[in-house]
Design an enzyme around this catalytic site. Structure first.
Site, PDB file in Angstrom:
ATOM      1  N   SER A 156       0.838  -1.199   0.000  1.00 60.46           N
ATOM      2  CA  SER A 156       0.000   0.000   0.000  1.00 60.46           C
ATOM      3  C   SER A 156       0.880   1.259   0.000  1.00 60.46           C
ATOM      4  CB  SER A 156      -0.932  -0.071   1.221  1.00 60.46           C
ATOM      5  OG  SER A 156      -1.955   0.874   1.134  1.00 60.46           O
ATOM      6  N   ASP A 321      -8.886  -6.651  -4.301  1.00 64.01           N
ATOM      7  CA  ASP A 321      -8.525  -5.308  -3.824  1.00 64.01           C
ATOM      8  C   ASP A 321      -9.093  -4.258  -4.775  1.00 64.01           C
ATOM      9  OD1 ASP A 321      -7.323  -2.995  -2.912  1.00 64.01           O
ATOM     10  OD2 ASP A 321      -5.276  -3.786  -2.963  1.00 64.01           O
ATOM     11  N   HIS A 354      -8.204  -5.095   0.008  1.00 60.07           N
ATOM     12  CA  HIS A 354      -6.882  -4.495   0.163  1.00 60.07           C
ATOM     13  C   HIS A 354      -6.120  -5.101   1.347  1.00 60.07           C
ATOM     14  CE1 HIS A 354      -3.846  -1.471  -0.382  1.00 60.07           C
ATOM     15  NE2 HIS A 354      -4.060  -0.911   0.778  1.00 60.07           N
TER      16      HIS A 354
END
Lengths: 380, 206
Positions: A156, A321, A354
Site C-alpha cells: 500500500s 482489492d 486491500h
C-alpha cells in the site's frame, strides 16, 4: 522465552535512533534533527549486505514482528511474513522496521515535543511526502551502516516508498517488492482521504490540531475516518461473508443504536483506532498518499521515472482489492517493462480486499519466499 | 540442470544473442532461463498459472502473471525482437487476433502448434470420432484446445493477413523431420514451428 511460537522472532524491543543531520523537506522546510523508532530482527552480516527495510502503510508502525512483552498475546502487524523460516527469513536477513517520520508511535511527529516551543508540534508539524520518508530512511540506513538494502519491501503506502527508493536512490536498493500499491492514487482515492480529513478537521475537539493543549482528542472525527477507511480495505464479498445483514437482536429496534453486525464491527474498529492513533498523524499520512506521484518530475511519464531505477522488482496485487486494484499494479509493471527493468508480477487470488496484503495467503507467501530466496548478498 | 524440451532447444538456436524476448505462456520459465544463460537475452514471460509463475520466480526469470486472451496491451509496439508462443495458439479464444498482437509487439514471432492435419487425426475423424492422439491426448469434452488448425489452414491465415513466413519446421512428435513429412507435410507432421514477420517489417532474419 519458550512461550512464543518457534517461527517467531520472539521478544522484541524497539529502540530510538537520533538523526542529527538536517532533513530538507519537499514543503521547503527543514527539520534540524529527528528521531525514528525502529525494531530490527535477525543479524546484520559483516558486509552489511543482507538488510531488508520494511516500509509501513497508512496506520502501521515499527512493530512488524515478534512480541513486545512476555505476556503480549498479539504479535507485530506482519508477523506472519517476518521470522525464522518465513518469507522474509530472519535466519538470512537483517530486517529493519521503522515508524516513519510524522508517525505517532515514538518517532518525531505532530504529537512529539517541538524543541523550539516546548509544546507538541500539532498543526505546526510540516506536511510530508513519500520522498521525505525515503530521505529520512536513507539517513537511518547511514546510521545503521547499511549502504545498500538487499531489498525494500512494503504494501500500500509502503509500496509507494519502495518505488520512490528505486527512483531517488537507485544505488542503495537491489530489490524492490511493491505490494498492493499504485503509481499514484486515483481521484476516488483522494476523495476518500478528503472525507476522512474533513471528519477530523470538523470535530470540535480537534481545536485546529492543538487538542493536546485541551486534554481532549478529536475521537469522533478520527473514528469516522477509520470507519470509512475500513470499508475501502474490505471487498463487498468479504463484508457479505463476514457480516451479511445479520441483526444483533431478533427484531429491528427502530432507532440509531448498533443493529447490524457490520455497524458493530465498524464502531469497534473506529474506537480501537482512536485509542492508538493520532489525528494529526492521520492527516499527514493521507496527504502523503495524495501527493505521491513519482512520474511528475519526469514529464508525467512513469517509465522515464523508472529508467532511473537499477533494482529488480517484484510487484504483487490481489484480485479482490478495489482500493489499490490490480489494474493499478499493472500500470507499474507496464512502465517497468517499457523502461527495460527486471520485473515479475504476481496476481494473487484473494477474497478480503486491500487488507489481503497482510494475510498469509499460500500463493502470496510462496511467491515472496521464492523471490527472496534468490536475492543474493552481493552488493551491486 | 534438466535438458530442454527438443522444440524449445530448436527455437533457442534461432534467437540472436542479446535479443529482447517475450515468451507467451512461458510455463516454468525453462526456455527463458536457458536463453538468458546461453544467449544473454533479456526478457519476460507471460504466464497465467500461479504454480508455474512461482516456478519462474524460483528460476530467476522475469514473469508477468496474465491471460493471453486479454491481449498484449501492456506491451509497446515493436518492443521485442522475438515473441514466442509454444503450443498455446490452439487454446486461445481468438488465435488470429493474438497473432496480430504478437506481430505488433515483436519484430519476429515464433509460434508452435499441433498439426490437426496429421493422418492419425484424419483417420479418427474418418471413423466418425474426435481424435485422441499421442500429440493431442485430451478428449473432446475436457480439452483446452478449442481452435485447432492444420498446417495448410495456418498458412492460409498468414497469407490472408499479409504475415510473412520467414521459416517453418514441421516435425513428428519425436521432433524428427522424416521422409514422409518432406513428401506430404500436412499429412505427416505433428508439430509445426513457424517464424513469422509482420507485413511492414522487411529484411529481418530469424
Amino acid at each position: 522465552m519458550g512461550a512464543f511460537p518457534a517461527d517467531s522472532v520472539g521478544l522484541v524491543t524497539p529502540r530510538k535512533i537520533v538523526i542529527d543531520q538536517a532533513l530538507a523537506l519537499d514543503c521547503g522546510r527543514t527539520l534540524p534533527q529527528h528521531e525514528l523508532v525502529i525494531e530490527t530482527y535477525g543479524t546484520l552480516n559483516a558486509k552489511a549486505s543482507n538488510a531488508i527495510l520494511i516500509c509501513h502503510a497508512l496506520s502501521g508502525d515499527h512493530h512488524a514482528a515478534g512480541y513486545s512483552s512476555e505476556t503480549d498475546k498479539k504479535p507485530g502487524w506482519w508477523d506472519n511474513c517476518i521470522g525464522p523460516g518465513k518469507p522474509i527469513d530472519t535466519n538470512r536477513f537483517f530486517v529493519v522496521s521503522l515508524n516513519n517520520l510524522g508517525g505517532c508511535r515514538g518517532s518525531t511527529g505532530p504529537s512529539t515535543i517541538n524543541a523550539e516551543t516546548g509544546e507538541p508540534w500539532g498543526p505546526d508539524f510540516p506536511l510530508l511526502t513519500v520522498r521525505d520518508w525515503v530521505r529520512s530512511q536513507a539517513l537511518l540506513a547511514d546510521q545503521l551502516g547499511i549502504r545498500q538494502w538487499a531489498a525494500v519491501v512494503g504494501g500500500s503506502l509502503g509500496g509507494m516508498q519502495v518505488m520512490q527508493w528505486t527512483i531517488d536512490l537507485p544505488d542503495r536498493i537491489r530489490n524492490a517488492i511493491v505490494i498492493a500499491a499504485a503509481p499514484k492514487i486515483s481521484a476516488q482515492n483522494i476523495a476518500f482521504n478528503e472525507i476522512a480529513r474533513q471528519a477530523i478537521l470538523s470535530d470540535p475537539e480537534f481545536h485546529g490540531g492543538r487538542f493536546y493543549n485541551h486534554d481532549v482528542i478529536p475521537s469522533r472525527g478520527l473514528k469516522l475516518a477509520r470507519m470509512l477507511g475500513h470499508i475501502t480495505y474490505l471487498s463487498d464479498a468479504a463484508m457479505r461473508a463476514k457480516f451479511g445483514r445479520e441483526l444483533k437482536a431478533a427484531t429491528p429496534s427502530f432507532n440509531y443504536d448498533v443493529e447490524f453486525e457490520v455497524e458493530s464491527y465498524l464502531r469497534h474498529q473506529g474506537q480501537a483506532f482512536v485509542d492508538r492513533f493520532d489525528a494529526n498523524t492521520y492527516l499527514i499520512m493521507t496527504k502523503a498518499l495524495d501527493y505521491f506521484d513519482p512520474a511528475r518530475e519526469f514529464g508525467d511519464d512513469l517509465s522515464t521515472a523508472f529508467r532511473q531505477a537499477k533494482a529488480k522488482f517484484l510487484v504483487v496485487a490481489f484480485t479482490s482489492d478495489w482500493r489499490f486494484s490490480p489494474a493499478r499494479s499493472r500500470e507499474i509493471v507496464k512502465s517497468l517493462v517499457s523502461a527495460g527493468r527486471d520485473v515479475s508480477y504476481a496476481l494473487i487470488d484473494s477474497q478480503l480486499g486491500h487488507d489481503d496484503f497482510l494475510m498469509p495467503l499460500p500463493q502470496y507467501h510462496r511467491v515472496l519466499s521464492s523471490y527472496l530466496a534468490r536475492i543474493t548478498e552481493e552488493e551491486t | 540442470m534438466s535438458t530442454l524440451r527438443p522444440d524449445l532447444e530448436l527455437i533457442s538456436n534461432w534467437i540472436v544473442p542479446g535479443s529482447r524476448v517475450l515468451d507467451l505462456g512461458c510455463g516454468d520459465g525453462a526456455l527463458l532461463a536457458h536463453l538468458t544463460r546461453t544467449r544473454n537475452v533479456s526478457g519476460y514471460g507471460l504466464e497465467i498459472d500461479p504454480d508455474n509463475l512461482a516456478r519462474c520466480v524460483d528460476a530467476g526469470v522475469n514473469v508477468i502473471q496474465g491471460d493471453l486472451d486479454d491481449g498484449l496491451k501492456d506491451f509497446e509496439t515493436g518492443s521485442f525482437d522475438y515473441v514466442l508462443m509454444t503450443q498455446a495458439l490452439q487454446a486461445l479464444q481468438r488465435p488470429d487476433e493474438a497473432l496480430a498482437e504478437i506481430l505488433r509487439v515483436g519484430k519476429t514471432a515464433i509460434v508452435t502448434f499441433p498439426n490437426f492435419g496429421h493422418w492419425r487425426v484424419r483417420s479418427a475423424l474418418a471413423m466418425g470420432r474426435m481424435p485422441v492422439t499421442p500429440s493431442l491426448p485430451e478428449t473432446w469434452y475436457n480439452t483446452p484446445n478449442i481452435h485447432l488448425c492444420t498446417v495448410s489452414d495456418f498458412e492460409d491465415l498468414c497469407h490472408a493477413r499479409g504475415w510473412r513466413i520467414a521459416s517453418r519446421r514441421l516435425l513428428d512428435r519425436s521432433y524428427h523431420e522424416g521422409l514422409g513429412i518432406r513428401i506430404a507435410p500436412n499429412l505427416f507432421s505433428e508439430i509445426a514451428i513457424y517464424t513469422l514477420q509482420g507485413p511492414k517489417i522487411i529484411g529481418v532474419t530469424a
